[in-house]
Design an enzyme around this catalytic site. Structure first.
Site, PDB file in Angstrom:
ATOM      1  N   GLY A 158      13.755  25.124  -3.796  1.00 36.17           N
ATOM      2  CA  GLY A 158      14.702  24.626  -2.806  1.00 36.17           C
ATOM      3  C   GLY A 158      14.347  25.075  -1.411  1.00 36.17           C
ATOM      4  O   GLY A 158      13.249  25.577  -1.175  1.00 36.17           O
ATOM      5  N   ASN A 159      15.261  24.858  -0.486  1.00 38.25           N
ATOM      6  CA  ASN A 159      15.039  25.285   0.897  1.00 38.25           C
ATOM      7  C   ASN A 159      16.355  25.800   1.464  1.00 38.25           C
ATOM      8  O   ASN A 159      17.386  25.735   0.808  1.00 38.25           O
ATOM      9  CB  ASN A 159      14.454  24.137   1.724  1.00 38.25           C
ATOM     10  CG  ASN A 159      15.390  22.953   1.793  1.00 38.25           C
ATOM     11  OD1 ASN A 159      16.456  23.010   2.399  1.00 38.25           O
ATOM     12  ND2 ASN A 159      15.016  21.863   1.120  1.00 38.25           N
ATOM     13  N   ARG A 160      16.320  26.326   2.689  1.00 36.88           N
ATOM     14  CA  ARG A 160      17.476  27.016   3.231  1.00 36.88           C
ATOM     15  C   ARG A 160      18.416  26.119   4.033  1.00 36.88           C
ATOM     16  O   ARG A 160      19.298  26.608   4.728  1.00 36.88           O
ATOM     17  CB  ARG A 160      17.017  28.220   4.063  1.00 36.88           C
ATOM     18  CG  ARG A 160      16.299  29.262   3.181  1.00 36.88           C
ATOM     19  CD  ARG A 160      15.828  30.463   3.990  1.00 36.88           C
ATOM     20  NE  ARG A 160      16.908  30.985   4.791  1.00 36.88           N
ATOM     21  CZ  ARG A 160      16.840  31.207   6.102  1.00 36.88           C
ATOM     22  NH1 ARG A 160      15.740  30.953   6.753  1.00 36.88           N
ATOM     23  NH2 ARG A 160      17.874  31.674   6.742  1.00 36.88           N
ATOM     24  N   SER A 161      18.257  24.812   3.944  1.00 40.42           N
ATOM     25  CA  SER A 161      19.177  23.935   4.674  1.00 40.42           C
ATOM     26  C   SER A 161      20.580  24.028   4.072  1.00 40.42           C
ATOM     27  O   SER A 161      20.763  23.887   2.870  1.00 40.42           O
ATOM     28  CB  SER A 161      18.687  22.485   4.597  1.00 40.42           C
ATOM     29  OG  SER A 161      19.613  21.645   5.239  1.00 40.42           O
TER      30      SER A 161
END
Ligand code: C5P
Length: 228
Positions: free
Chosen positions: A29-32
């Protein structure tokens, strides 16, 4: 504010970050957080638009008054936004979409092996959803892309934004600097909006709500100039 300058327009916003599963309990995933996209959906709604929010793993509360379609992976987001875009006057791609996904998704939890010292994952490219929309005929649909960049130099940041707008066929590209402490999951943002000739249409900074309104001001001016 009492502005109803988006009344009658159908606005689609993607927000959040995609998660690409590795197995039933793990993902890449990513930190958005989805804050900027949700702020745009909320602001568009407040200004009278009919809003569809394609929500990818939001870490913030749902905005009121929007049609919310939940997705998790890039491929799910692609299906949902492609479907919603058909009826849209404006599509804002604020979601952070994973560029790659695991080549195989294990049906059971991946196990470590007593003898291994590491693991190599094979990833395959996800489709570029914005470029797919931008390169298909989209008369009457204003396409707004985002670019989150870690580039510290302003001119280089702008150059990346210009190249990205062009490559993706977006009508507008919103560039923002992100990093360990900037951009993602924060309450404030600073952006530059780039137009079709590579020009700086506007710069905006402040809360994500105020940045959302500044971006929508540009959308309103373009939506009214392209209308017959
Ligand atoms: O290439 P990059 O990820 O920097 O581009 C960012 C823009 O492209 C965002 O608007 C994002 O929503 C969109 N994007 C996409 N599909 C991808 C990757 C990014 O639509 N696979």
């Amino acid at each position: 504010s009492g502005r109803r300058d988006l009344a009658g327009l159908r606005v689609v916003v993607t927000a959040g970050g995609t998660r690409e599963p590795l197995d039933p309990v793990r993902f890449l995933g990513n930190r958005s957080s989805g804050k900027q996209g949700v702020a745009i959906a909320e602001a568009a709604r407040a200004r009278g638009a009919e809003v569809t929010l394609i929500a990818a793993n939001l870490e913030v509360a749902d905005p009121g008054g929007c049609d919310i379609r939940r997705v998790s992976t890039a491929l799910e987001l692609q299906d949902a936004v492609t479907d919603a875009a058909r009826e849209a006057d404006v599509v804002v791609m604020a979601a952070a979409v994973a560029d790659y996904r695991p080549a195989d998704v294990s049906e059971s939890k991946l196990k470590k092996d007593a003898s291994d010292s590491g693991l190599t994952l094979e990833l395959v490219r996800n489709p570029d959803i914005l470029a797919g929309l931008g390169h298909a005929p989209h008369d009457g649909t204003l396409l707004v892309g985002f670019a989150a960049e870690t580039e510290p130099d302003d001119e280089a940041l702008l150059a990346l934004g210009r190249a990205k707008r062009e490559a993706k066929g977006a009508d507008l590209l919103v560039v923002n600097r992100v990093g360990w402490h900037e951009g993602f999951a924060t309450d404030e943002n600073a952006v530059v909006v780039i137009g079709r000739d590579g020009e700086i249409v506007t710069r905006a900074h402040g809360t994500k709500t105020s940045v959302a309104h500044d971006i929508l001001d540009v959308v309103v001016s373009m939506a009214t100039t392209t209308a017959v």
